[in-house]
Design a protein around this motif. Structure first.
Motif, short mmCIF file in Angstrom:
data_model
loop_
_atom_site.label_atom_id
_atom_site.label_comp_id
_atom_site.label_asym_id
_atom_site.label_seq_id
_atom_site.Cartn_x
_atom_site.Cartn_y
_atom_site.Cartn_z
N LEU A 1 33.64 34.37 43.60
CA LEU A 1 34.58 33.36 43.96
C LEU A 1 35.67 32.91 43.14
O LEU A 1 36.80 32.52 43.37
N ARG A 2 35.34 33.12 41.80
CA ARG A 2 36.20 32.71 40.61
C ARG A 2 35.97 33.75 39.41
O ARG A 2 34.72 33.59 39.13
N THR B 1 26.27 24.06 50.88
CA THR B 1 25.83 24.84 49.60
C THR B 1 26.28 24.12 48.23
O THR B 1 26.94 22.94 48.29
N ARG C 1 41.26 14.36 41.64
CA ARG C 1 40.94 15.66 42.37
C ARG C 1 40.55 15.50 43.84
O ARG C 1 40.09 14.52 44.26
N ARG D 1 36.91 30.71 50.48
CA ARG D 1 35.55 30.11 50.39
C ARG D 1 35.34 29.05 49.16
O ARG D 1 34.45 28.37 49.08
N SER D 2 36.08 29.45 48.18
CA SER D 2 35.83 28.45 47.09
C SER D 2 37.05 27.38 46.98
O SER D 2 38.36 27.77 46.55
N PRO D 3 36.91 26.26 47.56
CA PRO D 3 37.98 25.61 47.84
C PRO D 3 38.91 25.15 46.69
O PRO D 3 40.18 25.10 46.67
N GLY D 4 38.26 25.26 45.27
CA GLY D 4 39.09 25.14 44.20
C GLY D 4 40.25 25.91 43.88
O GLY D 4 41.24 25.75 43.30
N ILE E 1 30.67 21.71 40.42
CA ILE E 1 29.38 22.38 39.87
C ILE E 1 28.40 21.52 39.05
O ILE E 1 28.62 20.35 38.66
N ALA F 1 26.76 24.68 44.07
CA ALA F 1 27.16 25.36 42.90
C ALA F 1 26.40 24.85 41.70
O ALA F 1 26.55 23.69 41.41
N PRO G 1 33.14 18.74 36.62
CA PRO G 1 34.32 19.66 36.77
C PRO G 1 35.01 19.82 35.07
O PRO G 1 34.63 18.97 34.56
N SER G 2 36.09 20.43 35.06
CA SER G 2 36.68 20.56 33.75
C SER G 2 37.09 19.05 33.51
O SER G 2 37.64 18.51 34.53
N ASN H 1 37.28 19.54 47.03
CA ASN H 1 36.96 20.51 45.79
C ASN H 1 35.76 20.23 45.41
O ASN H 1 35.34 19.32 44.49
N PRO H 2 34.64 20.91 45.70
CA PRO H 2 33.39 20.72 45.18
C PRO H 2 33.01 20.87 43.72
O PRO H 2 33.75 21.50 43.09
N ILE I 1 26.32 30.06 43.93
CA ILE I 1 26.31 29.37 44.90
C ILE I 1 24.95 29.39 45.63
O ILE I 1 24.76 30.53 46.05
N LEU J 1 30.12 20.54 51.92
CA LEU J 1 29.57 21.91 52.35
C LEU J 1 27.99 22.13 52.19
O LEU J 1 27.38 20.99 51.45
P1 AMP Z 1 35.76 23.40 38.21
O1 AMP Z 1 34.52 22.92 38.14
O2 AMP Z 1 36.91 22.55 38.20
O3 AMP Z 1 35.83 24.49 37.36
O4 AMP Z 1 35.63 24.31 39.59
C1 AMP Z 1 34.47 24.37 40.43
C2 AMP Z 1 34.90 25.79 41.10
O5 AMP Z 1 33.55 26.15 42.07
C3 AMP Z 1 35.76 25.28 42.09
O6 AMP Z 1 36.62 26.53 42.28
C4 AMP Z 1 35.08 25.16 43.50
O7 AMP Z 1 35.77 25.10 44.65
C5 AMP Z 1 33.94 25.91 43.16
N1 AMP Z 1 32.78 25.49 44.00
C6 AMP Z 1 32.02 24.69 43.49
N2 AMP Z 1 30.94 24.42 44.53
C7 AMP Z 1 31.22 25.14 45.52
C8 AMP Z 1 30.54 25.60 46.73
N3 AMP Z 1 29.38 25.10 47.28
N4 AMP Z 1 30.99 26.78 47.45
C9 AMP Z 1 32.20 27.31 46.90
N5 AMP Z 1 32.91 27.04 45.62
C10 AMP Z 1 32.24 26.16 45.11
#
Ligand code: AMP
Ligand code: MG
Length: 344
Positions: A192-193, A115, A56, A217-220, A63, A117, A140-141, A60-61, A98, A113
């Motif tokens: 954001l998603r 911030t 990864r 703003r949601s790098p992912g 959760i 999640a 993450p997944s 890409n932050p 967030i 960041l």
């Molecule tokens: P995943 O865990 O792979 O499903 O992805 C987590 C999602 O949350 C991704 O789209 C990240 O970019 C987003 N995300 C996690 N932390 C932050 C944050 N501090 N600010 C913005 N987006 C976040």
């Protein structure tokens, strides 16, 4: 610890899994959305193993998963009143919020960041794992970066065997798409998603939400996602024209000696003849489609077809927002049939 063999654990072996998390290892576990790949969110070396196992990108932050409000206070600060309203309504559940982060959360977890999640998953095994570990779990997944998210333990094993320390076998996940991500550090809150919790529910609870398409703003959201190995073509629009176009694409593929597999609605399934067919579900049952979506993308791999074609006819409301969002991200090519149908 570069995991050599991945331990396959039963749901009654959560204690073992907790010990692995506590000692800085990685454990994949079921949640109600998809399987997560977890490590101690406060231990940067442990979190580095997640990035390494998935491949990864570092910006890409992740959760952070918690099992109590006390844990929330460990990782987040200046929590707005709105957050409590949302937590009361939807936690445990498929909503990630967030918030401003506390300094104990390492940079690697938040992609640098300021911030963080946070989510409390609605799954017995996930909650027991977090509580047993005694630390918030970044997860993450549990798929190789860019591949479809895992909704079954078998998907995790296929992608991650030998790359992580353990996986807890927890059957099929209930929702099948990832959580909804809502930024509460801005006013009004920003989506954001789209995900497992419907936007309609959130708006019903807090009123205004800013829906940002393709959020930067949601790098992912910037990266290739959910992709099967076959080139996936998404055909969007009104069902009759989409069906016509899909048949044409299957014919084109055949002309070039390529095999074609389709992901289709139950309504269109009987009308399509091709090398491999996966019924996502009825256009009137978006919950079913969401729960089968990632299995469908993986099905194209198992079928070994050259070209995948997805029928993008699911209405963009409720679970349909997440469904269409994931299909668009998975697709390499996109065909619009809206014009033909006279729809703007
Ligand atoms: P995943 O865990 O792979 O499903 O992805 C987590 C999602 O949350 C991704 O789209 C990240 O970019 C987003 N995300 C996690 N932390 C932050 C944050 N501090 N600010 C913005 N987006 C976040
Ligand atoms: Mg993911």
């Amino acid at each position: 610890m570069g995991a050599k063999r991945t331990l396959v654990l039963k749901p009654n072996e959560i204690r073992k899994a907790s010990l692995i998390i506590r000692s800085g290892g990685t454990v994949a576990f079921p949640t109600e959305t998809v399987y997560g790949l977890g490590a101690n969110a406060l231990d940067s070396e442990a979190v580095a193993k997640i990035f390494h196992a998935k491949g990864r990108p570092a910006d890409n932050p992740l959760i952070v998963h918690i099992s109590s409000r006390e844990m929330l206070n460990m990782v987040a600060r200046d929590i707005p009143v709105l957050a409590f309203k949302l937590m009361d309504a939807f936690w445990p559940g498929a909503l990630t919020i967030i918030l401003k982060r506390k300094d104990v959360v390492p940079d690697i977890t938040t992609g640098g960041l300021d911030t963080v999640a946070v989510r409390m998953p609605a799954h017995e095994i996930a909650l027991a794992l977090i509580t047993g570990s005694g630390v918030p779990i970044a997860a993450p997944s549990a798929n190789i970066s860019g591949r479809p998210s895992p909704t079954k333990a078998e998907h995790v094993i296929k992608d991650m065997d030998g790359r992580i320390d353990a996986v807890i076998m927890g059957g099929e996940t209930r929702l099948g798409v990832e959580s909804t991500v809502l930024d509460l550090t801005v006013t009004p809150p920003a989506l954001l998603r789209p995900g497992g919790l419907c936007l309609e529910e959130i708006i019903g609870t807090i009123g205004e939400v800013n829906v940002i398409e393709e959020s930067v703003r949601s790098p992912g959201m910037r990266y290739t996602h959910y992709s099967p190995k076959a080139k996936l073509i998404l055909v969007e629009g009104e069902r009759k024209s989409v069906l016509f176009e899909i048949k044409r694409l299957i014919g084109e593929s055949r002309k070039h000696g390529l095999t074609a597999g389709v992901l289709v609605s139950r309504e269109s399934a009987l009308d399509i003849e091709c090398d491999a067919k996966y019924i996502l579900g009825s256009v009137n049952d978006l919950k079913e489609v969401a729960s089968r979506l990632f299995s469908g993308l993986r099905f194209l791999d198992e079928a070994g077809v050259d070209v995948g074609i997805a029928e993008g006819v699911f209405p963009e409301k409720r679970e349909g927002r997440a469904i269409m969002n994931r299909l668009r991200k998975a697709a390499k090519e996109w065909v619009s049939c809206y014009k033909e149908a006279g729809i703007k």
